[in-house]
Design a protein around this motif. Structure first.
Motif, PDB file in Angstrom:
ATOM      1  N   PHE A 266       3.310 -23.030  43.715  1.00 24.80           N
ATOM      2  CA  PHE A 266       2.944 -21.665  43.324  1.00 24.80           C
ATOM      3  C   PHE A 266       3.992 -21.055  42.397  1.00 24.80           C
ATOM      4  O   PHE A 266       3.653 -20.311  41.476  1.00 24.80           O
ATOM      5  N   GLU A 267       5.270 -21.370  42.600  1.00 26.12           N
ATOM      6  CA  GLU A 267       6.299 -20.878  41.678  1.00 26.12           C
ATOM      7  C   GLU A 267       6.008 -21.358  40.258  1.00 26.12           C
ATOM      8  O   GLU A 267       6.114 -20.597  39.299  1.00 26.12           O
ATOM      9  N   ALA A 268       5.633 -22.618  40.126  1.00 30.08           N
ATOM     10  CA  ALA A 268       5.321 -23.166  38.804  1.00 30.08           C
ATOM     11  C   ALA A 268       4.043 -22.549  38.239  1.00 30.08           C
ATOM     12  O   ALA A 268       3.962 -22.242  37.046  1.00 30.08           O
ATOM     13  N   LEU A 269       3.037 -22.352  39.078  1.00 29.76           N
ATOM     14  CA  LEU A 269       1.789 -21.745  38.618  1.00 29.76           C
ATOM     15  C   LEU A 269       1.986 -20.298  38.171  1.00 29.76           C
ATOM     16  O   LEU A 269       1.284 -19.810  37.291  1.00 29.76           O
ATOM     17  N   GLU A 270       2.946 -19.623  38.787  1.00 27.24           N
ATOM     18  CA  GLU A 270       3.202 -18.219  38.467  1.00 27.24           C
ATOM     19  C   GLU A 270       4.250 -18.049  37.368  1.00 27.24           C
ATOM     20  O   GLU A 270       4.641 -16.934  37.043  1.00 27.24           O
ATOM     21  N   GLY A 271       4.745 -19.161  36.812  1.00 26.63           N
ATOM     22  CA  GLY A 271       5.671 -19.092  35.695  1.00 26.63           C
ATOM     23  C   GLY A 271       7.131 -18.967  36.064  1.00 26.63           C
ATOM     24  O   GLY A 271       7.979 -18.846  35.191  1.00 26.63           O
ATOM     25  N   VAL A 272       7.464 -19.010  37.363  1.00 27.84           N
ATOM     26  CA  VAL A 272       8.858 -18.929  37.784  1.00 27.84           C
ATOM     27  C   VAL A 272       9.582 -20.217  37.406  1.00 27.84           C
ATOM     28  O   VAL A 272      10.707 -20.211  36.929  1.00 27.84           O
ATOM     29  N   SER A 273       8.916 -21.325  37.587  1.00 22.50           N
ATOM     30  CA  SER A 273       9.429 -22.641  37.217  1.00 22.50           C
ATOM     31  C   SER A 273       8.560 -23.137  36.061  1.00 22.50           C
ATOM     32  O   SER A 273       7.371 -22.842  35.997  1.00 22.50           O
ATOM     33  N   THR A 274       9.126 -23.916  35.153  1.00 26.25           N
ATOM     34  CA  THR A 274       8.368 -24.320  33.970  1.00 26.25           C
ATOM     35  C   THR A 274       7.701 -25.680  34.083  1.00 26.25           C
ATOM     36  O   THR A 274       6.856 -26.005  33.271  1.00 26.25           O
ATOM     37  N   ASP A 275       8.054 -26.487  35.076  1.00 28.12           N
ATOM     38  CA  ASP A 275       7.522 -27.840  35.136  1.00 28.12           C
ATOM     39  C   ASP A 275       6.573 -28.017  36.313  1.00 28.12           C
ATOM     40  O   ASP A 275       6.970 -28.418  37.398  1.00 28.12           O
ATOM     41  N   LEU A 276       5.301 -27.717  36.088  1.00 31.91           N
ATOM     42  CA  LEU A 276       4.303 -27.845  37.147  1.00 31.91           C
ATOM     43  C   LEU A 276       4.175 -29.284  37.620  1.00 31.91           C
ATOM     44  O   LEU A 276       4.124 -29.542  38.821  1.00 31.91           O
ATOM     45  N   THR A 277       4.127 -30.236  36.711  1.00 32.83           N
ATOM     46  CA  THR A 277       3.886 -31.629  37.113  1.00 32.83           C
ATOM     47  C   THR A 277       4.986 -32.169  38.025  1.00 32.83           C
ATOM     48  O   THR A 277       4.710 -33.042  38.839  1.00 32.83           O
ATOM     49  N   ALA A 278       6.202 -31.652  37.929  1.00 29.70           N
ATOM     50  CA  ALA A 278       7.278 -32.106  38.817  1.00 29.70           C
ATOM     51  C   ALA A 278       7.019 -31.716  40.263  1.00 29.70           C
ATOM     52  O   ALA A 278       7.581 -32.310  41.177  1.00 29.70           O
ATOM     53  N   THR A 279       6.158 -30.727  40.492  1.00 29.69           N
ATOM     54  CA  THR A 279       5.866 -30.271  41.852  1.00 29.69           C
ATOM     55  C   THR A 279       4.638 -30.941  42.444  1.00 29.69           C
ATOM     56  O   THR A 279       4.280 -30.658  43.575  1.00 29.69           O
ATOM     57  N   LEU A 280       3.987 -31.825  41.660  1.00 30.27           N
ATOM     58  CA  LEU A 280       2.698 -32.376  42.074  1.00 30.27           C
ATOM     59  C   LEU A 280       2.736 -33.862  42.383  1.00 30.27           C
ATOM     60  O   LEU A 280       3.413 -34.640  41.711  1.00 30.27           O
ATOM     61  N   GLU A 281       1.955 -34.234  43.373  1.00 32.42           N
ATOM     62  CA  GLU A 281       1.687 -35.633  43.703  1.00 32.42           C
ATOM     63  C   GLU A 281       0.524 -36.144  42.843  1.00 32.42           C
ATOM     64  O   GLU A 281       0.530 -37.263  42.363  1.00 32.42           O
ATOM     65  N   ALA A 282      -0.486 -35.284  42.665  1.00 29.89           N
ATOM     66  CA  ALA A 282      -1.669 -35.656  41.880  1.00 29.89           C
ATOM     67  C   ALA A 282      -2.387 -34.388  41.444  1.00 29.89           C
ATOM     68  O   ALA A 282      -2.143 -33.307  41.982  1.00 29.89           O
ATOM     69  N   GLN A 283      -3.247 -34.553  40.436  1.00 31.84           N
ATOM     70  CA  GLN A 283      -4.120 -33.460  40.014  1.00 31.84           C
ATOM     71  C   GLN A 283      -5.476 -34.025  39.636  1.00 31.84           C
ATOM     72  O   GLN A 283      -5.574 -35.188  39.245  1.00 31.84           O
ATOM     73  N   ALA A 284      -6.499 -33.218  39.781  1.00 34.41           N
ATOM     74  CA  ALA A 284      -7.863 -33.637  39.445  1.00 34.41           C
ATOM     75  C   ALA A 284      -8.521 -32.552  38.617  1.00 34.41           C
ATOM     76  O   ALA A 284      -8.389 -31.365  38.921  1.00 34.41           O
ATOM     77  N   ARG A 285      -9.231 -32.964  37.593  1.00 36.54           N
ATOM     78  CA  ARG A 285     -10.004 -32.037  36.757  1.00 36.54           C
ATOM     79  C   ARG A 285     -11.479 -32.346  36.959  1.00 36.54           C
ATOM     80  O   ARG A 285     -11.883 -33.501  36.916  1.00 36.54           O
ATOM     81  N   VAL A 286     -12.237 -31.291  37.146  1.00 36.54           N
ATOM     82  CA  VAL A 286     -13.674 -31.434  37.323  1.00 36.54           C
ATOM     83  C   VAL A 286     -14.318 -31.298  35.951  1.00 36.54           C
ATOM     84  O   VAL A 286     -13.993 -30.377  35.194  1.00 36.54           O
ATOM     85  N   GLY A 287     -15.206 -32.222  35.618  1.00 36.10           N
ATOM     86  CA  GLY A 287     -15.896 -32.175  34.337  1.00 36.10           C
ATOM     87  C   GLY A 287     -16.721 -30.915  34.188  1.00 36.10           C
ATOM     88  O   GLY A 287     -17.130 -30.299  35.177  1.00 36.10           O
ATOM     89  N   ALA A 288     -16.985 -30.519  32.947  1.00 35.18           N
ATOM     90  CA  ALA A 288     -17.675 -29.261  32.652  1.00 35.18           C
ATOM     91  C   ALA A 288     -19.032 -29.149  33.339  1.00 35.18           C
ATOM     92  O   ALA A 288     -19.454 -28.069  33.719  1.00 35.18           O
ATOM     93  N   ASP A 289     -19.718 -30.273  33.535  1.00 38.55           N
ATOM     94  CA  ASP A 289     -21.044 -30.211  34.162  1.00 38.55           C
ATOM     95  C   ASP A 289     -20.997 -30.481  35.656  1.00 38.55           C
ATOM     96  O   ASP A 289     -22.027 -30.513  36.319  1.00 38.55           O
TER      97      ASP A 289
END
Length: 149
Positions: free
Chosen positions: A115-138
């Motif tokens: 949440f610190e990274a999402l709120e701009g307190v920290s600049t490197d979001l990916t360093a806080t993540l194990e994985a991420q998923a994007r849902v396609g537009a449809d």
């Protein structure tokens, strides 16, 4: 649902195609199966970030959403919610179908750091993540990327 490992660190979930008003994510059985597979990927609970225009989508009111500065896919605004359990993930997937601007995040070091990274307190979001998923537009495809340590 079909899952393909397209690279060492990437998976693609392909859901059945839309037919009229029916979609896989609004089908209770498909939403539960998708949520079960996603839930097993990494640390839980996870965070969902929903990009949107103003105002936020009405379906998001069911969750305690927090406005964040990190914007998925060039969205003008975004809100993040904590998904506490697998059943809640299935409800979230069904409620927001098709999720064209939704990103699921698996925090590596706990919710607070992400949440610190999402709120701009920290600049490197990916360093806080194990994985991420994007849902396609449809809503018919979910691409998951596991991030290096």
């Amino acid at each position: 649902m079909r899952v393909s490992q397209v690279a060492f660190d990437r998976y693609v979930l392909e859901l059945p195609p839309r037919e009229g008003a029916w979609s896989a994510l609004t089908d209770q059985a498909c939403a539960k199966e998708t949520a079960a597979w996603l839930w097993e990927l990494g640390p839980t609970p996870l965070i969902a970030v929903v990009g949107h225009a103003d105002p936020a989508p009405g379906w998001l009111e069911r969750w305690e959403a927090r406005r964040v500065v990190w914007l998925p896919d060039g969205s003008p605004l975004a809100d993040a919610v904590v998904i506490a359990d697998q059943q809640e993930l299935a409800r979230f997937l069904a409620a927001g179908d098709p999720h064209g601007h939704t990103v699921l995040l698996w925090p590596r070091r706990g919710l607070a750091r992400t949440f610190e990274a999402l709120e701009g307190v920290s600049t490197d979001l990916t360093a806080t993540l194990e994985a991420q998923a994007r849902v396609g537009a449809d809503g018919g495809r979910v691409e998951v990327v596991q991030l290096p340590v």
